[in-house]
Write a protein that holds these residues in place. Structure first.
Motif, PDB file in Angstrom:
ATOM      1  N   MET A   1      13.535  -3.600  15.253  1.00 28.69           N
ATOM      2  CA  MET A   1      11.697  -3.703  16.234  1.00 28.69           C
ATOM      3  C   MET A   1      11.258  -5.048  16.015  1.00 28.69           C
ATOM      4  SD  MET A   1       9.850  -1.946  17.376  1.00 28.69           S
ATOM      5  CE  MET A   1       8.354  -0.884  17.647  1.00 28.69           C
ATOM      6  N   ASP A   2      11.689  -5.808  14.745  1.00 30.02           N
ATOM      7  CA  ASP A   2      10.780  -7.210  14.673  1.00 30.02           C
ATOM      8  C   ASP A   2      11.825  -8.110  16.137  1.00 30.02           C
ATOM      9  OD1 ASP A   2       9.396  -6.767  13.038  1.00 30.02           O
ATOM     10  OD2 ASP A   2      10.725  -7.183  11.435  1.00 30.02           O
ATOM     11  N   LEU A   3      12.648  -8.273  16.260  1.00 33.43           N
ATOM     12  CA  LEU A   3      13.395  -8.503  17.890  1.00 33.43           C
ATOM     13  C   LEU A   3      12.632  -7.831  18.431  1.00 33.43           C
ATOM     14  CD1 LEU A   3      15.226 -10.559  18.515  1.00 33.43           C
ATOM     15  CD2 LEU A   3      16.781  -9.192  18.563  1.00 33.43           C
ATOM     16  N   LEU A   4      12.451  -6.811  18.704  1.00 34.34           N
ATOM     17  CA  LEU A   4      12.066  -6.324  20.230  1.00 34.34           C
ATOM     18  C   LEU A   4      10.242  -6.992  20.815  1.00 34.34           C
ATOM     19  CD1 LEU A   4      12.793  -2.425  20.285  1.00 34.34           C
ATOM     20  CD2 LEU A   4      13.587  -4.482  21.649  1.00 34.34           C
ATOM     21  N   LEU A   5       9.789  -6.828  19.591  1.00 34.49           N
ATOM     22  CA  LEU A   5       8.684  -7.663  19.892  1.00 34.49           C
ATOM     23  C   LEU A   5       8.273  -8.956  20.307  1.00 34.49           C
ATOM     24  CD1 LEU A   5       6.548  -5.878  16.601  1.00 34.49           C
ATOM     25  CD2 LEU A   5       6.399  -5.068  19.074  1.00 34.49           C
ATOM     26  N   THR A   6       9.638  -9.723  20.255  1.00 36.54           N
ATOM     27  CA  THR A   6       9.345 -11.265  20.571  1.00 36.54           C
ATOM     28  C   THR A   6       9.976 -11.012  21.380  1.00 36.54           C
ATOM     29  OG1 THR A   6      12.055 -11.483  20.002  1.00 36.54           O
ATOM     30  CG2 THR A   6      10.363 -11.736  17.861  1.00 36.54           C
ATOM     31  N   LEU A   7      10.433 -10.259  22.265  1.00 35.96           N
ATOM     32  CA  LEU A   7      10.403 -10.421  23.899  1.00 35.96           C
ATOM     33  C   LEU A   7       9.751 -10.204  25.135  1.00 35.96           C
ATOM     34  CD1 LEU A   7      13.451  -6.874  23.672  1.00 35.96           C
ATOM     35  CD2 LEU A   7      13.475  -9.609  24.050  1.00 35.96           C
ATOM     36  N   PRO A   8       9.763 -10.707  26.225  1.00 34.83           N
ATOM     37  CA  PRO A   8       8.763 -11.467  26.893  1.00 34.83           C
ATOM     38  C   PRO A   8       7.732 -10.356  27.170  1.00 34.83           C
ATOM     39  CG  PRO A   8      10.701 -12.164  27.677  1.00 34.83           C
ATOM     40  CD  PRO A   8      10.877 -11.028  26.723  1.00 34.83           C
ATOM     41  N   GLN A   9       8.782  -9.245  27.253  1.00 34.27           N
ATOM     42  CA  GLN A   9       8.739  -7.927  27.763  1.00 34.27           C
ATOM     43  C   GLN A   9       7.722  -7.109  26.933  1.00 34.27           C
ATOM     44  OE1 GLN A   9      11.174  -8.262  27.440  1.00 34.27           O
ATOM     45  NE2 GLN A   9      12.082  -7.733  30.003  1.00 34.27           N
ATOM     46  N   ALA A  10       7.703  -7.455  25.671  1.00 34.82           N
ATOM     47  CA  ALA A  10       6.486  -6.555  24.386  1.00 34.82           C
ATOM     48  C   ALA A  10       4.937  -6.466  24.328  1.00 34.82           C
ATOM     49  CB  ALA A  10       6.853  -7.516  23.411  1.00 34.82           C
ATOM     50  N   GLU A  11       4.924  -7.742  25.312  1.00 35.60           N
ATOM     51  CA  GLU A  11       3.344  -7.727  25.592  1.00 35.60           C
ATOM     52  C   GLU A  11       2.767  -6.901  26.258  1.00 35.60           C
ATOM     53  OE1 GLU A  11      -0.366 -10.525  27.115  1.00 35.60           O
ATOM     54  OE2 GLU A  11       1.649 -11.537  25.984  1.00 35.60           O
ATOM     55  N   TYR A  12       3.094  -6.109  27.631  1.00 38.54           N
ATOM     56  CA  TYR A  12       3.041  -5.919  28.478  1.00 38.54           C
ATOM     57  C   TYR A  12       3.115  -4.505  28.221  1.00 38.54           C
ATOM     58  CZ  TYR A  12       2.916  -3.009  32.902  1.00 38.54           C
ATOM     59  OH  TYR A  12       3.041  -1.375  33.421  1.00 38.54           O
TER      60      TYR A  12
END
Length: 66
Positions: A1-12
Motif C-alpha cells: 500500500m505504501d508503494l501505491l501512495l507514492t505513485l503520481p495518481q495517488a494524490e488525485y
C-alpha cells in the motif's frame, strides 16, 4: 500500500475519494464499485464474480453492491 501512495495518481485518487459525497452518481445508477470491462470479463476479481453491472461508461463497468 505504501508503494501505491507514492505513485503520481495517488494524490488525485485520494482527493476523489474524499469528495465522493459530492459526485452525482445518477449517470452510473448509484454504483458503489467499478473496474474496467476487460478486467471484469476475466472473472479474477472476487467481489465482482456473479455481479451484473448497473452501468457502462467508456471502458468501465459499474456495480452496485449491497
Amino acid at each position: 500500500m505504501d508503494l501505491l501512495l507514492t505513485l503520481p495518481q495517488a494524490e488525485y485518487a485520494m482527493r476523489l475519494a474524499r469528495n465522493m459525497h459530492k459526485v452525482n452518481t445518477e449517470v452510473i445508477n448509484q454504483a458503489t464499485h467499478y473496474m474496467t470491462v476487460k478486467l471484469w470479463k476475466t472473472g479474477k476479481v472476487k467481489w465482482a464474480r456473479g455481479q451484473k453491472p448497473v452501468a457502462f461508461w467508456g471502458s468501465h463497468a459499474f456495480f452496485k453492491l449491497k
